[in-house]
Design a protein around this motif. Sequence first.
Motif, PDB file in Angstrom:
ATOM      1  N   ALA A  18       0.680  -0.984  -0.059  1.00  0.00           N
ATOM      2  CA  ALA A  18       0.136   0.105  -0.173  1.00  0.00           C
ATOM      3  C   ALA A  18       0.905   1.398  -0.435  1.00  0.00           C
ATOM      4  CB  ALA A  18      -1.001   0.305   1.841  1.00  0.00           C
ATOM      5  N   VAL A  19       1.881   1.300   0.451  1.00  0.00           N
ATOM      6  CA  VAL A  19       2.900   2.684   0.538  1.00  0.00           C
ATOM      7  C   VAL A  19       3.564   2.508  -0.195  1.00  0.00           C
ATOM      8  CG1 VAL A  19       4.715   3.670   1.766  1.00  0.00           C
ATOM      9  CG2 VAL A  19       2.923   2.764   3.541  1.00  0.00           C
ATOM     10  N   GLY A  20       3.905   1.218  -0.936  1.00  0.00           N
ATOM     11  CA  GLY A  20       4.316   1.458  -2.386  1.00  0.00           C
ATOM     12  C   GLY A  20       3.463   1.936  -3.289  1.00  0.00           C
ATOM     13  N   LEU A  21       2.303   1.294  -3.887  1.00  0.00           N
ATOM     14  CA  LEU A  21       1.719   1.880  -4.625  1.00  0.00           C
ATOM     15  C   LEU A  21       1.520   3.557  -4.169  1.00  0.00           C
ATOM     16  CD1 LEU A  21      -0.749  -0.907  -5.405  1.00  0.00           C
ATOM     17  CD2 LEU A  21       0.832  -0.521  -7.018  1.00  0.00           C
ATOM     18  N   GLY A  22       0.828   4.043  -3.627  1.00  0.00           N
ATOM     19  CA  GLY A  22       0.328   5.939  -2.802  1.00  0.00           C
ATOM     20  C   GLY A  22       2.200   6.296  -3.103  1.00  0.00           C
ATOM     21  N   ILE A  23       2.816   5.608  -2.608  1.00  0.00           N
ATOM     22  CA  ILE A  23       4.532   6.621  -3.784  1.00  0.00           C
ATOM     23  C   ILE A  23       4.714   6.352  -4.495  1.00  0.00           C
ATOM     24  CG2 ILE A  23       6.479   6.490  -3.095  1.00  0.00           C
ATOM     25  CD1 ILE A  23       6.862   5.759  -0.840  1.00  0.00           C
ATOM     26  N   ILE A  24       4.385   5.318  -5.856  1.00  0.00           N
ATOM     27  CA  ILE A  24       4.494   4.770  -6.773  1.00  0.00           C
ATOM     28  C   ILE A  24       3.074   6.683  -7.556  1.00  0.00           C
ATOM     29  CG2 ILE A  24       3.589   3.722  -9.064  1.00  0.00           C
ATOM     30  CD1 ILE A  24       5.258   1.581  -7.510  1.00  0.00           C
ATOM     31  N   TYR A  25       2.032   6.227  -7.002  1.00  0.00           N
ATOM     32  CA  TYR A  25       1.464   7.438  -8.318  1.00  0.00           C
ATOM     33  C   TYR A  25       0.715   8.517  -7.065  1.00  0.00           C
ATOM     34  CZ  TYR A  25      -0.688   3.331 -10.367  1.00  0.00           C
ATOM     35  OH  TYR A  25      -0.864   1.560 -11.224  1.00  0.00           O
ATOM     36  N   LEU A  26       1.602   8.941  -6.856  1.00  0.00           N
ATOM     37  CA  LEU A  26       1.663  10.657  -5.802  1.00  0.00           C
ATOM     38  C   LEU A  26       2.413  10.620  -6.829  1.00  0.00           C
ATOM     39  CD1 LEU A  26       2.282  11.367  -2.805  1.00  0.00           C
ATOM     40  CD2 LEU A  26       3.872  11.103  -2.922  1.00  0.00           C
ATOM     41  N   ASP A  27       1.457  12.710  -6.875  1.00  0.00           N
ATOM     42  CA  ASP A  27       1.778  13.170  -7.846  1.00  0.00           C
ATOM     43  C   ASP A  27       3.660  14.454  -8.160  1.00  0.00           C
ATOM     44  OD1 ASP A  27       1.034  14.601 -10.421  1.00  0.00           O
ATOM     45  OD2 ASP A  27      -0.610  16.052  -9.653  1.00  0.00           O
ATOM     46  N   VAL A  28       4.003  13.737  -7.733  1.00  0.00           N
ATOM     47  CA  VAL A  28       5.327  14.425  -7.428  1.00  0.00           C
ATOM     48  C   VAL A  28       6.925  14.305  -8.103  1.00  0.00           C
ATOM     49  CG1 VAL A  28       5.065  15.188  -5.610  1.00  0.00           C
ATOM     50  CG2 VAL A  28       6.519  13.295  -5.504  1.00  0.00           C
ATOM     51  N   ASP A  29       7.420  15.212  -8.856  1.00  0.00           N
ATOM     52  CA  ASP A  29       9.225  14.444  -9.336  1.00  0.00           C
ATOM     53  C   ASP A  29       9.004  12.466  -9.252  1.00  0.00           C
ATOM     54  OD1 ASP A  29       8.833  16.612 -10.638  1.00  0.00           O
ATOM     55  OD2 ASP A  29      10.012  17.368  -9.609  1.00  0.00           O
ATOM     56  N   ALA A  30      10.111  12.393 -10.031  1.00  0.00           N
ATOM     57  CA  ALA A  30      10.583  11.210  -9.778  1.00  0.00           C
ATOM     58  C   ALA A  30      11.865  10.673  -8.081  1.00  0.00           C
ATOM     59  CB  ALA A  30      10.803  10.720 -11.416  1.00  0.00           C
ATOM     60  N   TRP A  31      12.060  12.126  -8.021  1.00  0.00           N
ATOM     61  CA  TRP A  31      12.993  12.147  -7.573  1.00  0.00           C
ATOM     62  C   TRP A  31      12.517  12.061  -5.928  1.00  0.00           C
ATOM     63  CZ3 TRP A  31      13.975  15.865  -3.449  1.00  0.00           C
ATOM     64  CH2 TRP A  31      12.847  16.765  -3.886  1.00  0.00           C
ATOM     65  N   VAL A  32      11.023  12.832  -5.962  1.00  0.00           N
ATOM     66  CA  VAL A  32      10.500  12.531  -4.476  1.00  0.00           C
ATOM     67  C   VAL A  32      10.276  11.106  -4.408  1.00  0.00           C
ATOM     68  CG1 VAL A  32       8.665  14.008  -3.275  1.00  0.00           C
ATOM     69  CG2 VAL A  32      10.247  14.839  -5.103  1.00  0.00           C
ATOM     70  N   ARG A  33       9.655  11.018  -4.936  1.00  0.00           N
ATOM     71  CA  ARG A  33       9.261   9.243  -5.464  1.00  0.00           C
ATOM     72  C   ARG A  33      10.100   8.379  -4.512  1.00  0.00           C
ATOM     73  NH1 ARG A  33       5.856  10.621  -9.653  1.00  0.00           N
ATOM     74  NH2 ARG A  33       7.231   9.453 -11.197  1.00  0.00           N
ATOM     75  N   ALA A  34      11.317   8.590  -5.747  1.00  0.00           N
ATOM     76  CA  ALA A  34      12.702   7.548  -5.146  1.00  0.00           C
ATOM     77  C   ALA A  34      12.774   7.995  -3.577  1.00  0.00           C
ATOM     78  CB  ALA A  34      13.761   8.102  -6.491  1.00  0.00           C
ATOM     79  N   PHE A  35      12.931   8.946  -3.186  1.00  0.00           N
ATOM     80  CA  PHE A  35      14.013   9.614  -2.239  1.00  0.00           C
ATOM     81  C   PHE A  35      12.665   8.652  -0.723  1.00  0.00           C
ATOM     82  CE2 PHE A  35      13.135  12.388   1.621  1.00  0.00           C
ATOM     83  CZ  PHE A  35      14.308  12.331   2.116  1.00  0.00           C
TER      84      PHE A  35
END
Length: 95
Positions: free
Chosen positions: A28-45
């Motif tokens: 659930a946390v992983g999917l939330g991070i993947i579909y978050l509407d932010v830049d890729a570097w923020v998702r990676a962080f």
Amino acid sequence: MSETAVKQQNTAAFYGQSVLSFAVALAAVGLGIIYLDVDAWVRAFLGIAVLYLTTSAFTLAKVIRDRQEAGQIVSRVDQARLEKLLAEHDPFQKL
């Protein structure tokens, strides 16, 4: 007089529920991070932060368990020494 500690063992259902719960939460946390509407570097962080938090939680749980088990062993050794002293003590022995 001697008390033997009962070894606590988890059931297969409890183990399965724990593993499934962990997997669902991490997914659930992983999917939330993947579909978050932010830049890729923020998702990676955020992804790295979740992985670091997960490994830290496992390490903390292991350290706590190891400390508790070590305390139980020391307590049993102390109890055995006390029982040996009491068994060898003769209150009617002349000095």
